[in-house]
Design an enzyme around this catalytic site. Structure first.
Site, short mmCIF file in Angstrom:
data_model
loop_
_atom_site.label_atom_id
_atom_site.label_comp_id
_atom_site.label_asym_id
_atom_site.label_seq_id
_atom_site.Cartn_x
_atom_site.Cartn_y
_atom_site.Cartn_z
N LYS A 249 -14.50 -3.17 4.15
CA LYS A 249 -15.28 -1.96 3.84
C LYS A 249 -16.76 -2.09 4.19
O LYS A 249 -17.43 -1.10 4.44
CB LYS A 249 -15.14 -1.60 2.35
CG LYS A 249 -13.78 -1.02 2.02
CD LYS A 249 -13.69 -0.54 0.58
CE LYS A 249 -12.30 -0.01 0.31
NZ LYS A 249 -12.13 0.51 -1.04
N GLY B 91 -16.83 -4.18 -3.77
CA GLY B 91 -16.97 -2.88 -3.11
C GLY B 91 -16.61 -1.73 -4.02
O GLY B 91 -17.31 -0.70 -4.05
N ALA B 92 -15.52 -1.88 -4.78
CA ALA B 92 -15.08 -0.79 -5.65
C ALA B 92 -16.08 -0.54 -6.77
O ALA B 92 -16.31 0.61 -7.16
CB ALA B 92 -13.71 -1.11 -6.23
N SER C 75 0.82 -1.21 0.00
CA SER C 75 0.00 0.00 0.00
C SER C 75 0.86 1.27 0.00
O SER C 75 1.83 1.37 0.75
CB SER C 75 -0.90 -0.01 1.23
OG SER C 75 -1.49 1.26 1.37
N THR D 183 -19.02 -13.96 -10.94
CA THR D 183 -20.09 -14.62 -10.17
C THR D 183 -21.38 -13.84 -10.40
O THR D 183 -21.56 -12.74 -9.87
CB THR D 183 -19.73 -14.62 -8.67
OG1 THR D 183 -18.38 -15.05 -8.53
CG2 THR D 183 -20.65 -15.51 -7.87
N TYR D 184 -22.26 -14.43 -11.21
CA TYR D 184 -23.47 -13.70 -11.62
C TYR D 184 -24.33 -13.28 -10.42
O TYR D 184 -24.85 -12.17 -10.37
CB TYR D 184 -24.29 -14.57 -12.58
CG TYR D 184 -25.46 -13.83 -13.17
CD1 TYR D 184 -25.28 -12.97 -14.24
CD2 TYR D 184 -26.74 -14.00 -12.65
CE1 TYR D 184 -26.34 -12.27 -14.79
CE2 TYR D 184 -27.81 -13.30 -13.18
CZ TYR D 184 -27.61 -12.44 -14.25
OH TYR D 184 -28.67 -11.74 -14.77
N GLU D 185 -24.41 -14.17 -9.40
CA GLU D 185 -25.27 -13.90 -8.24
C GLU D 185 -24.89 -12.59 -7.54
O GLU D 185 -25.74 -11.90 -6.99
CB GLU D 185 -25.21 -15.04 -7.21
CG GLU D 185 -25.68 -16.40 -7.69
CD GLU D 185 -24.73 -17.04 -8.68
OE1 GLU D 185 -23.53 -17.10 -8.38
OE2 GLU D 185 -25.19 -17.44 -9.78
N LYS D 186 -23.59 -12.28 -7.57
CA LYS D 186 -23.16 -11.05 -6.88
C LYS D 186 -23.72 -9.80 -7.55
O LYS D 186 -23.90 -8.77 -6.91
CB LYS D 186 -21.62 -10.97 -6.89
CG LYS D 186 -20.96 -11.74 -5.79
CD LYS D 186 -20.03 -10.80 -5.00
CE LYS D 186 -19.02 -11.61 -4.23
NZ LYS D 186 -17.64 -11.28 -4.60
N ASN E 206 -19.97 -9.68 -14.22
CA ASN E 206 -19.11 -10.20 -13.14
C ASN E 206 -18.99 -11.71 -13.25
O ASN E 206 -19.92 -12.39 -13.70
CB ASN E 206 -19.74 -9.85 -11.77
CG ASN E 206 -18.80 -10.10 -10.63
OD1 ASN E 206 -17.64 -9.71 -10.68
ND2 ASN E 206 -19.26 -10.79 -9.59
N1 LIG Z 1 -7.66 3.11 -7.31
C1 LIG Z 1 -8.33 3.11 -6.18
O1 LIG Z 1 -8.42 4.11 -5.47
C2 LIG Z 1 -9.05 1.86 -5.75
C3 LIG Z 1 -10.04 1.94 -4.76
C4 LIG Z 1 -10.69 0.76 -4.38
C5 LIG Z 1 -10.33 -0.45 -4.96
N2 LIG Z 1 -9.35 -0.47 -5.90
C6 LIG Z 1 -8.97 -1.76 -6.54
O2 LIG Z 1 -10.13 -2.36 -7.06
C7 LIG Z 1 -10.00 -3.77 -7.04
C8 LIG Z 1 -11.25 -4.43 -6.44
O3 LIG Z 1 -11.45 -3.99 -5.12
P1 LIG Z 1 -12.81 -4.35 -4.32
O4 LIG Z 1 -12.76 -3.62 -3.04
O5 LIG Z 1 -14.01 -4.18 -5.18
O6 LIG Z 1 -12.61 -5.93 -4.07
P2 LIG Z 1 -13.75 -7.03 -3.82
O7 LIG Z 1 -14.93 -6.43 -3.14
O8 LIG Z 1 -13.05 -8.19 -3.23
O9 LIG Z 1 -14.26 -7.42 -5.33
C9 LIG Z 1 -13.39 -8.09 -6.21
C10 LIG Z 1 -14.02 -8.17 -7.59
O10 LIG Z 1 -13.05 -8.78 -8.48
C11 LIG Z 1 -13.62 -9.96 -9.07
N3 LIG Z 1 -12.59 -10.99 -9.24
C12 LIG Z 1 -11.62 -11.34 -8.35
N4 LIG Z 1 -10.85 -12.32 -8.87
C13 LIG Z 1 -11.35 -12.60 -10.10
C14 LIG Z 1 -10.99 -13.53 -11.14
N5 LIG Z 1 -9.95 -14.34 -11.00
N6 LIG Z 1 -11.72 -13.51 -12.27
C15 LIG Z 1 -12.76 -12.67 -12.44
N7 LIG Z 1 -13.16 -11.78 -11.50
C16 LIG Z 1 -12.46 -11.74 -10.34
C17 LIG Z 1 -14.67 -10.42 -8.09
O11 LIG Z 1 -15.57 -11.26 -8.77
P3 LIG Z 1 -16.43 -12.37 -7.96
O12 LIG Z 1 -17.62 -11.66 -7.43
O13 LIG Z 1 -16.75 -13.39 -9.00
O14 LIG Z 1 -15.55 -12.92 -6.87
C18 LIG Z 1 -15.27 -9.07 -7.67
O15 LIG Z 1 -16.14 -8.57 -8.65
C19 LIG Z 1 -8.72 -4.07 -6.27
O16 LIG Z 1 -7.69 -4.32 -7.21
C20 LIG Z 1 -8.44 -2.78 -5.53
O17 LIG Z 1 -7.07 -2.56 -5.28
C21 LIG Z 1 -8.71 0.64 -6.32
#
Ligand SMILES: NC(=O)c1ccc[n+]([C@@H]2O[C@H](COP(=O)([O-])OP(=O)(O)OC[C@H]3O[C@@H](n4cnc5c(N)ncnc54)[C@H](OP(=O)(O)O)[C@@H]3O)[C@@H](O)[C@H]2O)c1
Length: 283
Positions: free
Chosen positions: A67, A130-131, A14, A153-156, A151
């Site tokens: 989050k 979350g993002a 980070s 996972t469609y359910e999400k 996405n």
């Molecule tokens: N630039 C910024 O300020 C900022 C701010 C926030 C977040 N981010 C970045 O955004 C990203 C997501 O963060 P988040 O908080 O949303 O995480 P999260 O809630 O864990 O969500 C992760 C997402 O990625 C998908 N995913 C994970 N592995 C995958 C794979 N192998 N194939 C296909 N889809 C996959 C998940 O799909 P499933 O539902 O199918 O698991 C879900 O939609 C991270 O890289 C984070 O660092 C950046």
């Protein structure tokens, strides 16, 4: 000295402490921002108890995977958090913990900065975590009337749909290969392609049958140029990475914690340059 924290599960890479401590020292605020890794929900609970007791704690940021969990411990939530159902910033005020979300503002400001016009554009968001919620809310606040979401996972996507019923259309992943839907803008909010798995891409340009988009945005910032962005650039598409979003969400969090501070555009530009160099070194 006042204290600020970032809590999350895996914080080794980070750059948030760098951004916040740079702002604090530039503004002469006697406070320090540091990372606290929390392995599970029990540790999260203990952290919140510590925060409530320690009079020097001003607030903290939250990242993956807390989050949503953090809301259980907060006394009040902002209107944005009520809609997004996720917080990345908490402020301690008169003994109460107030939850905010600055991710969506960071996302919105970054798009405005890059100069992307989102109104009346066909926008596809990859991911439903979350993002994604923060980005979709940002688009909504920018006046976008319709957002397509897909996405793994469609359910999400069902739960995200319930939050933004009026503007969301859910697209099964397979449809991207079959149907001739052309998107003007594609935004990756998944973690696919993030360090260390930098070879992976969340989008298959080869099998996407419709015309190419005009802008592709990856909210990942490490690496600065993900495989997704590289593949877009090869096709002549304008791109943007997540570094601006990260810096702007941090700026907004500082404003919440310390109110009335002026973080100039010069300072933001300097921090962005320094962050770019830092991330590039790690890559
Ligand atoms: N630039 C910024 O300020 C900022 C701010 C926030 C977040 N981010 C970045 O955004 C990203 C997501 O963060 P988040 O908080 O949303 O995480 P999260 O809630 O864990 O969500 C992760 C997402 O990625 C998908 N995913 C994970 N592995 C995958 C794979 N192998 N194939 C296909 N889809 C996959 C998940 O799909 P499933 O539902 O199918 O698991 C879900 O939609 C991270 O890289 C984070 O660092 C950046």
């Amino acid at each position: 000295m006042k204290k600020l924290f970032l809590i999350g599960k895996s914080l080794k890479h980070s750059i948030s402490p760098f951004i916040h401590n740079r702002i604090l020292s530039e503004l002469g605020i006697d406070a320090v921002y540091s990372n606290v890794e929390l392995s599970d929900f029990v540790k999260l609970k203990e952290f919140v108890e510590m925060v409530r007791k320690d009079k020097d704690v001003v607030g903290f940021n939250i990242t993956i995977p807390y989050k949503e969990d953090i809301l259980e411990f907060c006394d009040e939530v902002s209107e944005d958090v009520r809609i997004i159902k996720a917080a990345n910033t908490v402020k301690k005020k008169n003994g109460k913990l107030l939850a905010y979300n600055t991710d969506w503002i960071g996302f919105k400001r970054s798009l405005e900065d890059i100069g992307v016009d989102v109104k009346d554009k066909k926008i596809l968001v990859l991911g439903s975590g979350g993002a994604a919620k923060a980005c979709i809310y940002g688009l909504y606040r920018m006046g976008v009337k319709e957002v397509f979401v897909t996405n793994r996972t469609y359910e999400k996507t069902e739960s995200i749909k319930s939050l933004f019923e009026d503007i969301l259309k859910i697209i099964p992943v397979e449809w991207l290969k079959k149907y001739d839907f052309k998107y003007d803008i594609i935004i990756n909010t998944t973690s696919v392609g993030m360090f260390p798995n930098i070879e992976n891409s969340p989008f298959d340009f080869e099998n996407y049958v419709a015309g190419i988009p005009v802008f592709v945005y990856d909210i990942i910032y490490n690496p600065l140029k993900t495989t997704f962005l590289k593949e877009a650039e090869i096709r002549g598409i304008k791109t943007g990475n997540g570094l601006k979003m990260l810096v702007y969400q941090a700026v907004e969090a500082e404003k919440i914690w310390f109110g009335g501070i002026d973080i100039t555009s010069n300072l933001i530009a300097e921090i962005l340059n320094e962050c770019e160099r830092k991330v590039a070194k790690v890559e």
